[in-house]
Design a protein around this motif. Sequence first.
Motif, PDB file in Angstrom:
ATOM      1  N   ASN A  52       0.828  -1.207   0.000  1.00 25.18           N
ATOM      2  CA  ASN A  52       0.000   0.000   0.000  1.00 25.18           C
ATOM      3  C   ASN A  52       0.863   1.257   0.000  1.00 25.18           C
ATOM      4  OD1 ASN A  52      -2.761  -0.976   0.156  1.00 25.18           O
ATOM      5  ND2 ASN A  52      -2.290  -1.685   2.207  1.00 25.18           N
ATOM      6  N   GLY A  58      -0.610   6.473  -0.622  1.00 22.56           N
ATOM      7  CA  GLY A  58      -0.780   5.393   0.339  1.00 22.56           C
ATOM      8  C   GLY A  58       0.071   5.612   1.568  1.00 22.56           C
ATOM      9  N   LEU A 199      -6.954   2.280   1.439  1.00 19.86           N
ATOM     10  CA  LEU A 199      -6.074   2.354   2.609  1.00 19.86           C
ATOM     11  C   LEU A 199      -6.329   3.595   3.437  1.00 19.86           C
ATOM     12  CD1 LEU A 199      -3.682   1.121   4.152  1.00 19.86           C
ATOM     13  CD2 LEU A 199      -2.235   2.690   2.897  1.00 19.86           C
TER      14      LEU A 199
END
Length: 204
Positions: A52, A58, A199
């Motif tokens: 991620n 992210g 995320l």
Amino acid sequence: MNTESLAASLFQQLQQGQGLQQVAQQLGIDQNQASSAIGAALPLLMGAMGRNAQQPQGAEALLGALQRDHAGSAGGGGFDLGGLLGSVLGGGGNATNGAGILGHVFGGNSDRAAQGLSQATGLDSGKTGQLLAILAPIVMSYLAQRFANGGNPAQLSQALGQEAQAAQGQNGSLLASVLDQDGDGQLGIGDLLKLGGGLFGGKR
């Protein structure tokens, strides 16, 4: 320079004191089974976070979540594993919402993560899912202690990227199968975008 991985360092801390025994009791398994399962689960969790965090947004989102929700649970003076584990097992607070964290980390693939870990450890998927939910807030608090004060997204991305590489080296098929969002057997940019989109974005 400390070359030990974050997962290995956290695993060592869980092995000391009462942590391992508490997790084993919660899951109804013996300590050897718990140790083996934790040893597989931590690289899986950090490897997924590392995938991620390879996207700039992210890494920024993850660092923001660490600072917002988990810096306090890390304790002012450092990482209080005993207190945090007590809170997690007691089911308290937003920062210890393991299922919610897993939903962000695995992008809706929490069940697949539990099943993959089940195949790797021999435990049933109910127990491995429970283990991942216990470990997720502990990992977040541990990362908060390491990066929330004075860390930046690039440092976090680099550190977790190394965790993802290590996890692939240790059990690449487990990590890849869990993170393969579109089920084509390959981990491509589409999978990473789907993961990054989920995320820690938006409200929990």
